[in-house]
Design a protein around this motif. Sequence first.
Motif, PDB file in Angstrom:
ATOM      1  N   LEU A 103      26.929   0.596  -9.981  1.00 37.41           N
ATOM      2  CA  LEU A 103      25.769   1.479  -9.821  1.00 37.41           C
ATOM      3  C   LEU A 103      24.564   0.729  -9.245  1.00 37.41           C
ATOM      4  CD1 LEU A 103      25.976   3.646 -13.062  1.00 37.41           C
ATOM      5  CD2 LEU A 103      26.545   4.312 -10.725  1.00 37.41           C
ATOM      6  N   THR A 104      24.373  -0.497  -9.693  1.00 33.76           N
ATOM      7  CA  THR A 104      23.263  -1.296  -9.167  1.00 33.76           C
ATOM      8  C   THR A 104      23.466  -1.603  -7.684  1.00 33.76           C
ATOM      9  OG1 THR A 104      22.920  -2.272 -11.346  1.00 33.76           O
ATOM     10  CG2 THR A 104      21.967  -3.443  -9.480  1.00 33.76           C
ATOM     11  N   THR A 105      24.684  -1.889  -7.293  1.00 32.73           N
ATOM     12  CA  THR A 105      24.984  -2.154  -5.889  1.00 32.73           C
ATOM     13  C   THR A 105      24.759  -0.916  -5.030  1.00 32.73           C
ATOM     14  OG1 THR A 105      26.619  -3.788  -6.591  1.00 32.73           O
ATOM     15  CG2 THR A 105      26.756  -3.013  -4.314  1.00 32.73           C
ATOM     16  N   VAL A 106      25.217   0.231  -5.506  1.00 35.95           N
ATOM     17  CA  VAL A 106      25.028   1.480  -4.763  1.00 35.95           C
ATOM     18  C   VAL A 106      23.538   1.813  -4.669  1.00 35.95           C
ATOM     19  CG1 VAL A 106      25.428   3.980  -4.830  1.00 35.95           C
ATOM     20  CG2 VAL A 106      27.312   2.396  -5.275  1.00 35.95           C
ATOM     21  N   LEU A 107      22.815   1.679  -5.775  1.00 37.18           N
ATOM     22  CA  LEU A 107      21.376   1.947  -5.781  1.00 37.18           C
ATOM     23  C   LEU A 107      20.652   1.011  -4.819  1.00 37.18           C
ATOM     24  CD1 LEU A 107      18.961   3.443  -7.179  1.00 37.18           C
ATOM     25  CD2 LEU A 107      18.815   1.429  -8.623  1.00 37.18           C
ATOM     26  N   THR A 108      21.034  -0.242  -4.806  1.00 39.22           N
ATOM     27  CA  THR A 108      20.430  -1.211  -3.893  1.00 39.22           C
ATOM     28  C   THR A 108      20.676  -0.807  -2.447  1.00 39.22           C
ATOM     29  OG1 THR A 108      20.693  -2.988  -5.499  1.00 39.22           O
ATOM     30  CG2 THR A 108      20.386  -3.639  -3.201  1.00 39.22           C
ATOM     31  N   ALA A 109      21.895  -0.424  -2.135  1.00 43.78           N
ATOM     32  CA  ALA A 109      22.223  -0.010  -0.764  1.00 43.78           C
ATOM     33  C   ALA A 109      21.412   1.210  -0.350  1.00 43.78           C
ATOM     34  CB  ALA A 109      23.718   0.276  -0.647  1.00 43.78           C
ATOM     35  N   VAL A 110      21.324   2.197  -1.218  1.00 50.05           N
ATOM     36  CA  VAL A 110      20.563   3.420  -0.902  1.00 50.05           C
ATOM     37  C   VAL A 110      19.088   3.094  -0.695  1.00 50.05           C
ATOM     38  CG1 VAL A 110      19.781   5.632  -1.848  1.00 50.05           C
ATOM     39  CG2 VAL A 110      22.189   4.992  -2.008  1.00 50.05           C
ATOM     40  N   CYS A 111      18.516   2.308  -1.605  1.00 55.42           N
ATOM     41  CA  CYS A 111      17.096   1.953  -1.496  1.00 55.42           C
ATOM     42  C   CYS A 111      16.823   1.141  -0.233  1.00 55.42           C
ATOM     43  CB  CYS A 111      16.631   1.190  -2.737  1.00 55.42           C
ATOM     44  SG  CYS A 111      16.433   2.233  -4.185  1.00 55.42           S
ATOM     45  N   LEU A 112      17.711   0.218   0.114  1.00 53.02           N
ATOM     46  CA  LEU A 112      17.512  -0.579   1.320  1.00 53.02           C
ATOM     47  C   LEU A 112      17.609   0.272   2.584  1.00 53.02           C
ATOM     48  CD1 LEU A 112      19.288  -3.952   0.506  1.00 53.02           C
ATOM     49  CD2 LEU A 112      16.838  -3.483   0.668  1.00 53.02           C
ATOM     50  N   ILE A 113      18.520   1.234   2.589  1.00 56.51           N
ATOM     51  CA  ILE A 113      18.632   2.135   3.747  1.00 56.51           C
ATOM     52  C   ILE A 113      17.352   2.954   3.896  1.00 56.51           C
ATOM     53  CG2 ILE A 113      19.814   4.194   4.619  1.00 56.51           C
ATOM     54  CD1 ILE A 113      22.421   2.928   3.462  1.00 56.51           C
ATOM     55  N   TYR A 169       0.790  -1.224   0.000  1.00 52.81           N
ATOM     56  CA  TYR A 169       0.000   0.000   0.000  1.00 52.81           C
ATOM     57  C   TYR A 169       0.831   1.288   0.000  1.00 52.81           C
ATOM     58  CZ  TYR A 169      -3.873  -3.099   1.060  1.00 52.81           C
ATOM     59  OH  TYR A 169      -4.798  -4.107   1.012  1.00 52.81           O
ATOM     60  N   ASP A 170       1.947   1.310   0.685  1.00 54.04           N
ATOM     61  CA  ASP A 170       2.748   2.532   0.797  1.00 54.04           C
ATOM     62  C   ASP A 170       3.628   2.702  -0.441  1.00 54.04           C
ATOM     63  OD1 ASP A 170       3.745   4.848   2.308  1.00 54.04           O
ATOM     64  OD2 ASP A 170       5.605   3.700   2.425  1.00 54.04           O
ATOM     65  N   TYR A 171       3.448   3.792  -1.151  1.00 52.32           N
ATOM     66  CA  TYR A 171       4.148   3.993  -2.421  1.00 52.32           C
ATOM     67  C   TYR A 171       5.662   4.073  -2.211  1.00 52.32           C
ATOM     68  CZ  TYR A 171       5.264   5.795  -7.030  1.00 52.32           C
ATOM     69  OH  TYR A 171       5.787   5.938  -8.283  1.00 52.32           O
ATOM     70  N   PHE A 172       6.112   4.851  -1.253  1.00 54.35           N
ATOM     71  CA  PHE A 172       7.545   5.042  -1.000  1.00 54.35           C
ATOM     72  C   PHE A 172       8.222   3.705  -0.697  1.00 54.35           C
ATOM     73  CE2 PHE A 172      11.136   6.162   1.772  1.00 54.35           C
ATOM     74  CZ  PHE A 172      11.776   7.091   0.978  1.00 54.35           C
ATOM     75  N   SER A 173       7.606   2.885   0.132  1.00 51.42           N
ATOM     76  CA  SER A 173       8.183   1.582   0.482  1.00 51.42           C
ATOM     77  C   SER A 173       8.191   0.640  -0.710  1.00 51.42           C
ATOM     78  CB  SER A 173       7.383   0.941   1.623  1.00 51.42           C
ATOM     79  OG  SER A 173       7.411   1.759   2.758  1.00 51.42           O
ATOM     80  N   GLY A 174       7.122   0.657  -1.471  1.00 49.28           N
ATOM     81  CA  GLY A 174       7.045  -0.209  -2.640  1.00 49.28           C
ATOM     82  C   GLY A 174       8.094   0.111  -3.678  1.00 49.28           C
ATOM     83  N   VAL A 175       8.320   1.395  -3.922  1.00 52.88           N
ATOM     84  CA  VAL A 175       9.336   1.804  -4.901  1.00 52.88           C
ATOM     85  C   VAL A 175      10.731   1.417  -4.410  1.00 52.88           C
ATOM     86  CG1 VAL A 175      10.459   3.815  -5.940  1.00 52.88           C
ATOM     87  CG2 VAL A 175       7.973   3.627  -5.962  1.00 52.88           C
ATOM     88  N   ASN A 176      10.996   1.666  -3.133  1.00 49.27           N
ATOM     89  CA  ASN A 176      12.320   1.350  -2.596  1.00 49.27           C
ATOM     90  C   ASN A 176      12.599  -0.143  -2.531  1.00 49.27           C
ATOM     91  OD1 ASN A 176      13.661   3.819  -2.149  1.00 49.27           O
ATOM     92  ND2 ASN A 176      12.274   4.232  -0.455  1.00 49.27           N
ATOM     93  N   SER A 177      11.575  -0.956  -2.572  1.00 47.68           N
ATOM     94  CA  SER A 177      11.809  -2.402  -2.584  1.00 47.68           C
ATOM     95  C   SER A 177      11.844  -2.971  -4.000  1.00 47.68           C
ATOM     96  CB  SER A 177      10.745  -3.115  -1.757  1.00 47.68           C
ATOM     97  OG  SER A 177       9.474  -2.890  -2.315  1.00 47.68           O
ATOM     98  N   SER A 178      11.168  -2.330  -4.947  1.00 48.25           N
ATOM     99  CA  SER A 178      11.109  -2.908  -6.299  1.00 48.25           C
ATOM    100  C   SER A 178      12.190  -2.386  -7.251  1.00 48.25           C
ATOM    101  CB  SER A 178       9.729  -2.671  -6.913  1.00 48.25           C
ATOM    102  OG  SER A 178       9.452  -1.295  -7.003  1.00 48.25           O
ATOM    103  N   VAL A 179      12.653  -1.167  -7.083  1.00 43.91           N
ATOM    104  CA  VAL A 179      13.667  -0.612  -7.993  1.00 43.91           C
ATOM    105  C   VAL A 179      14.952  -1.446  -8.005  1.00 43.91           C
ATOM    106  CG1 VAL A 179      15.184   1.383  -8.372  1.00 43.91           C
ATOM    107  CG2 VAL A 179      12.738   1.719  -8.082  1.00 43.91           C
ATOM    108  N   PRO A 180      15.517  -1.819  -6.851  1.00 42.43           N
ATOM    109  CA  PRO A 180      16.729  -2.650  -6.900  1.00 42.43           C
ATOM    110  C   PRO A 180      16.494  -3.990  -7.600  1.00 42.43           C
ATOM    111  CG  PRO A 180      16.455  -1.758  -4.711  1.00 42.43           C
ATOM    112  CD  PRO A 180      15.207  -1.434  -5.469  1.00 42.43           C
ATOM    113  N   VAL A 181      15.339  -4.586  -7.378  1.00 42.85           N
ATOM    114  CA  VAL A 181      15.035  -5.870  -8.021  1.00 42.85           C
ATOM    115  C   VAL A 181      15.042  -5.706  -9.539  1.00 42.85           C
ATOM    116  CG1 VAL A 181      13.251  -7.634  -8.331  1.00 42.85           C
ATOM    117  CG2 VAL A 181      13.728  -6.724  -6.046  1.00 42.85           C
ATOM    118  N   ILE A 182      14.431  -4.645 -10.015  1.00 41.91           N
ATOM    119  CA  ILE A 182      14.394  -4.387 -11.463  1.00 41.91           C
ATOM    120  C   ILE A 182      15.806  -4.224 -12.014  1.00 41.91           C
ATOM    121  CG2 ILE A 182      13.680  -2.709 -13.220  1.00 41.91           C
ATOM    122  CD1 ILE A 182      11.164  -2.245 -11.423  1.00 41.91           C
ATOM    123  N   PHE A 183      16.648  -3.460 -11.336  1.00 40.39           N
ATOM    124  CA  PHE A 183      18.012  -3.253 -11.807  1.00 40.39           C
ATOM    125  C   PHE A 183      18.813  -4.549 -11.830  1.00 40.39           C
ATOM    126  CE2 PHE A 183      17.233   1.174 -11.750  1.00 40.39           C
ATOM    127  CZ  PHE A 183      18.251   1.769 -12.472  1.00 40.39           C
TER     128      PHE A 183
END
Length: 152
Positions: free
Chosen positions: A48-58, A12-26
């Motif tokens: 870049l994918t590793t850095v993006l994953t770390a940022v999104c997970l944080i 339901y939460d847009y911010f959480s959903g984006v931060n969990s799905s963007v790394p998976v897509i990359f």
Amino acid sequence: MIKYSFINQIKYDYFSGVNSSVPVIFWVVMLLQRLLDPSHNQQVFIFLTTVLTAVCLILLLFRVNKFQSLAKRGMIKEAQLLGVSFYRGRGRVKFAFDHEGQQITAVHNIYRNSVTRSLKEATTIEVVFHPNKPKQAYLLIAIGEPIQPEVA
């Protein structure tokens, strides 16, 4: 008290959903690229994918911590929906509720799904907020469900 649900938060939460799905897509794109063209150098893309994953997970961990805190200490109130709008997969819900004699208006960005599409203006919905920060309110369905006290 609220029974926290990580699945509800992602659903339901847009911010959480984006931060969990963007790394998976990359990671999926990177792996497909690796399978289709193994000779191509992907060092920069992997970095870049590793850095993006770390940022999104944080960012996701901060949001999870906030929602878990609300599940423990938050207050539940009924709020009047003032506006519900959707653009593509993203929704925005504006609502108002009374807290200590003051009218509080807040907005929560949500995902569009069957439950959130059924939300209509001028209806009531339960929201959760921290007593010290009532303007930071979220829909109860994005955090979990209330725990009913046992009757003795």
